[in-house]
Design a protein around this motif. Structure first.
Motif, PDB file in Angstrom:
ATOM      1  N   UNK A  83       0.833  -1.206   0.000  1.00  0.00           N
ATOM      2  CA  UNK A  83       0.000   0.000   0.000  1.00  0.00           C
ATOM      3  C   UNK A  83       0.870   1.259   0.000  1.00  0.00           C
ATOM      4  N   UNK A  84       1.895   1.268   0.814  1.00  0.00           N
ATOM      5  CA  UNK A  84       2.773   2.438   0.917  1.00  0.00           C
ATOM      6  C   UNK A  84       3.516   2.696  -0.393  1.00  0.00           C
ATOM      7  N   UNK A  85       4.089   1.650  -0.974  1.00  0.00           N
ATOM      8  CA  UNK A  85       4.804   1.831  -2.240  1.00  0.00           C
ATOM      9  C   UNK A  85       3.855   2.238  -3.372  1.00  0.00           C
ATOM     10  N   UNK A  86       2.629   1.712  -3.343  1.00  0.00           N
ATOM     11  CA  UNK A  86       1.651   2.110  -4.357  1.00  0.00           C
ATOM     12  C   UNK A  86       1.352   3.596  -4.306  1.00  0.00           C
ATOM     13  N   UNK A  87       1.226   4.136  -3.103  1.00  0.00           N
ATOM     14  CA  UNK A  87       1.020   5.576  -2.962  1.00  0.00           C
ATOM     15  C   UNK A  87       2.207   6.353  -3.515  1.00  0.00           C
ATOM     16  N   UNK A  88       3.424   5.822  -3.298  1.00  0.00           N
ATOM     17  CA  UNK A  88       4.613   6.482  -3.826  1.00  0.00           C
ATOM     18  C   UNK A  88       4.636   6.520  -5.341  1.00  0.00           C
ATOM     19  N   UNK A  89       4.177   5.441  -5.983  1.00  0.00           N
ATOM     20  CA  UNK A  89       4.107   5.415  -7.449  1.00  0.00           C
ATOM     21  C   UNK A  89       3.174   6.503  -7.957  1.00  0.00           C
ATOM     22  N   UNK A  90       1.983   6.589  -7.374  1.00  0.00           N
ATOM     23  CA  UNK A  90       1.006   7.594  -7.794  1.00  0.00           C
ATOM     24  C   UNK A  90       1.559   9.000  -7.585  1.00  0.00           C
ATOM     25  N   UNK A  91       2.221   9.215  -6.437  1.00  0.00           N
ATOM     26  CA  UNK A  91       2.785  10.528  -6.152  1.00  0.00           C
ATOM     27  C   UNK A  91       3.838  10.946  -7.152  1.00  0.00           C
ATOM     28  N   UNK A  92       4.746  10.028  -7.493  1.00  0.00           N
ATOM     29  CA  UNK A  92       5.797  10.350  -8.456  1.00  0.00           C
ATOM     30  C   UNK A  92       5.215  10.689  -9.823  1.00  0.00           C
TER      31      UNK A  92
END
Length: 421
Positions: A83-92
């Motif tokens: 979940x955390x890494x997925x949010x990072x992908x969207x943010x980038x």
């Protein structure tokens, strides 16, 4: 209960997976740190607001700890980390889009979600501690922190290459390439964890403690536990204030360097080198901090970290535009952060049992994130109106209260080999 050989095998497998994904996540986080302030100064036209970019990423990582804790408590580490890494992908991807659209508000939203990559990297250290024995918990935790060295050191140095590649191949805007690299790194890390982090270390630790059901995990529950546990509170405080000092000084270092130079390409190169050295200080010697914490005790290593942070502020604050001295100060800053992070995290993890860990660890990351966000937001205004040396002085003053807490009489059970498993 899982036998000792089987537990050891699972622990080695878990640490290996986390080691690999920390490299990828480290690239994603470090690339954003290297150019985040620069792109926001470019979009907003002021260094005061540039500091808010780092603040957005830090507070994003902190606020994302709330859903991550709930997911981790219910389903285990694998779901929370993905979940955390997925949010990072969207943010980038949002930051990249903002650069094409020249939209500062969208860039701030993207930086907020980019904090998911930081949240994942931070939560991974706790996953490494779930099955570790008390006598080497800090060491195991520090190995995963150390793994970030490879990606984190390479990230800022790769930023100019990614930037140039996108501009040359796709005529993209300056600074967009590094964030595309972040998205790719986070996505690969999430895929690896989703596929291979089985069985889940937290769920195994719970079963060994006789808790088959998943207790309701939340930040509020973690706060209730921390209120009644002074050892856990010390760990949370050490991690948070060490992080505050590090973020305050580090966030404005790229702007300080830029103000002494005129060539944008030269700025990106020097910032990349200085921040790579800083991040090496943060992660490269973290296993040493872990070994010393297990051998000497967590409090002694926290005190060492405080001393390093004070030395860092003095060195960086008096460097002017001497990039060599500035780099030395940033390395010391990273070493101080490493000591407080590793020893403080191991201290609070050992202070509570497995069923309480997600809530208390999430609380620690939330407090740390809020402290870092405040530091990032305030640092831009301090530099804008009083200068970089004053920022370093204020950061040094803030860390002193931790010394008082560490020097209080040590509880009988505050020893690495006596902590709960």
């Amino acid at each position: 209960m899982t036998g000792h050989p089987e537990r050891a095998r699972l622990q080695r497998r878990t640490v290996t997976l986390l080691f690999i994904t920390q490299i990828l996540g480290g690239v994603g986080v470090a690339v954003g740190v290297a150019v985040g302030a620069l792109l926001l100064e470019d979009l907003t036209g002021t260094s005061a607001l540039a500091g808010l970019g780092q603040s957005s990423a830090v507070i994003g990582g902190a606020m994302l700890a709330i859903p991550i804790v709930r997911v981790t408590g219910s389903h285990g580490r694998r779901y929370g980390l993905v979940l955390a890494y997925g949010a990072g992908v969207i943010g980038a991807l949002l930051v990249t889009t903002a650069l094409y659209l020249r939209s500062a508000p969208l860039a701030f939203v993207g930086m907020f979600l980019l904090g998911g990559g930081t949240a994942a990297n931070l939560q991974a250290r706790y996953a490494a501690a779930d099955l570790a024995l008390p006598a080497n918990r800090a060491r195991q935790l520090s190995l995963v922190v150390w793994a970030t060295t490879i990606g984190a050191v390479a990230g800022p140095s790769l930023a100019p290459l990614a930037d140039a590649a996108l501009r040359e191949q796709l005529a993209g805007p300056r600074y967009a390439g590094p964030f595309m690299a972040s998205a790719i790194g986070f996505a690969i890390a999430a895929g690896i964890l989703w596929s291979f982090l089985r069985p889940d270390p937290l769920l195994i630790a719970r079963s060994e403690n006789g808790s088959q059901s998943a207790p309701k995990a939340s930040i509020a529950a973690g706060l209730r536990v921390a209120r009644a546990n002074p050892t856990a509170r010390l760990g949370i405080t050490a991690v948070a204030l060490g992080h505050l000092v590090m973020v305050a000084v580090m966030a404005m270092t790229p702007i300080h360097i830029k103000h002494g130079l005129h060539d944008p390409d030269q700025v990106t190169t020097i910032v990349g080198i200085v921040l790579s050295l800083h991040i090496a200080g943060m992660y490269a010697l973290s296993p040493v901090a872990g070994i010393l914490a297990d051998k000497w005790g967590h409090r002694q290593v926290i005190l060492t970290g405080i001393g390093l942070l004070l030395a860092a502020c003095a060195t960086a604050g008096t460097a002017g535009h001497n990039h060599t001295q500035l780099a030395v100060g940033l390395v010391l800053l990273g070493l101080g952060w490493s000591c407080t992070m590793v020893a403080g995290s191991a201290l609070l993890t050992g202070a509570v049992d497995a069923s309480q860990r997600p809530g208390v660890q999430g609380l620690s990351d939330l407090v740390m994130g809020v402290a870092g966000a405040f530091a990032g937001a305030a640092s831009g205004f301090v530099v804008e109106y009083t200068g970089y040396p004053v920022l370093a002085l204020l950061a040094a003053i803030v860390v002193l209260p931790v010394t008082i807490l560490v020097l209080r009489r040590r509880p009988v059970n505050d020893r690495p080999n006596k902590e709960s498993t």
